[in-house]
Design an enzyme around this catalytic site. Structure first.
Site, PDB file in Angstrom:
ATOM      1  N   ASP A  10       0.859  -1.187   0.000  1.00  0.00           N
ATOM      2  CA  ASP A  10       0.000   0.000   0.000  1.00  0.00           C
ATOM      3  C   ASP A  10       0.889   1.229   0.000  1.00  0.00           C
ATOM      4  O   ASP A  10       2.046   1.177   0.439  1.00  0.00           O
ATOM      5  CB  ASP A  10      -0.933   0.015   1.215  1.00  0.00           C
ATOM      6  N   GLY A  11       0.349   2.310  -0.499  1.00  0.00           N
ATOM      7  CA  GLY A  11       1.045   3.586  -0.513  1.00  0.00           C
ATOM      8  C   GLY A  11       0.155   4.660   0.069  1.00  0.00           C
ATOM      9  O   GLY A  11      -1.071   4.514   0.105  1.00  0.00           O
ATOM     10  N   GLU A  50       2.402   3.720  -4.165  1.00  0.00           N
ATOM     11  CA  GLU A  50       1.754   2.437  -4.472  1.00  0.00           C
ATOM     12  C   GLU A  50       2.685   1.575  -5.325  1.00  0.00           C
ATOM     13  O   GLU A  50       2.876   0.387  -5.052  1.00  0.00           O
ATOM     14  CB  GLU A  50       0.432   2.666  -5.219  1.00  0.00           C
ATOM     15  N   ASP A  73      -4.322  -2.536  -3.422  1.00  0.00           N
ATOM     16  CA  ASP A  73      -5.595  -1.834  -3.573  1.00  0.00           C
ATOM     17  C   ASP A  73      -5.477  -0.706  -4.598  1.00  0.00           C
ATOM     18  O   ASP A  73      -6.373   0.119  -4.732  1.00  0.00           O
ATOM     19  CB  ASP A  73      -6.111  -1.311  -2.230  1.00  0.00           C
ATOM     20  N   HIS A 123      -9.234  -0.463   2.579  1.00  0.00           N
ATOM     21  CA  HIS A 123      -9.999  -0.130   3.783  1.00  0.00           C
ATOM     22  C   HIS A 123     -11.261  -0.989   3.881  1.00  0.00           C
ATOM     23  O   HIS A 123     -12.350  -0.499   4.130  1.00  0.00           O
ATOM     24  CB  HIS A 123     -10.330   1.361   3.821  1.00  0.00           C
ATOM     25  N   ASP A 133      -1.329  -0.340   5.018  1.00  0.00           N
ATOM     26  CA  ASP A 133      -1.782   1.040   5.135  1.00  0.00           C
ATOM     27  C   ASP A 133      -1.197   1.685   6.390  1.00  0.00           C
ATOM     28  O   ASP A 133      -0.708   2.823   6.342  1.00  0.00           O
ATOM     29  CB  ASP A 133      -3.312   1.108   5.152  1.00  0.00           C
TER      30      ASP A 133
END
Length: 159
Positions: A10-11, A50, A73, A123, A133
């Site tokens: 994740d970024g 990301e 994501d 999320h 995250d």
């Protein structure tokens, strides 16, 4: 395909552009072995983070030709690879393409392994994605942030 490794990434970026970071969770399939990586940058974008998370995860693999599932994501990253857009960009020399430095770096490491991508909704109570995250946000808020030199130089050119 039977996977040797799962890489979750994740970024994050506050302000986009702004301070940002990536988080990576790597799991060796069929074992309890898990590693986490993260890094923060003083000025970057969410899409760069990301993509950089995926790159770092793949670069951490010690053996070539591993079977890898990358779970992200980021539609930007997943669609660019799965729909083979990045290969078209490469054929055109990444002309007028954002994040060309990272896409070139990605293709080098991507070609060393057998990599599949899976998009998941962010999320959404996916434990590894939530952990990535947390790592990305934490990285972006560190006191000492790295310099995303390529991005900062490109931004200076535009001013």
């Amino acid at each position: 395909m039977k996977y040797d490794v799962h890489i979750y990434t994740d970024g994050a970026a506050k302000g986009n552009p702004g301070p940002g970071g990536y988080g990576v969770v790597m799991e060796l399939v069929g074992t309890p072995h898990k590693k986490e990586f993260f890094e923060g940058f003083r000025l970057t974008t969410n899409n760069r983070m990301e993509l950089l998370g995926v790159i770092v995860g793949l670069e951490k693999l010690k053996k070539p030709n591993m079977n890898v599932l990358v779970v992200s994501d980021s539609k930007y990253v997943v669609d660019s690879v799965v729909k083979k857009w990045v290969l078209g960009w490469e054929k055109k020399g990444f002309a007028d393409r954002k994040n060309s430095d990272l896409w070139k770096r990605f293709l080098i490491v991507y070609r060393k392994h057998n990599v599949d991508f899976k998009w998941i909704k962010g999320h959404n109570n996916h434990s590894q994605n939530e952990r990535c995250d947390e790592l990305a946000v934490m990285a972006s808020m560190q006191k000492q942030l790295s310099v995303d030199a390529f991005y900062e130089e490109e931004t200076r050119k535009l001013l």
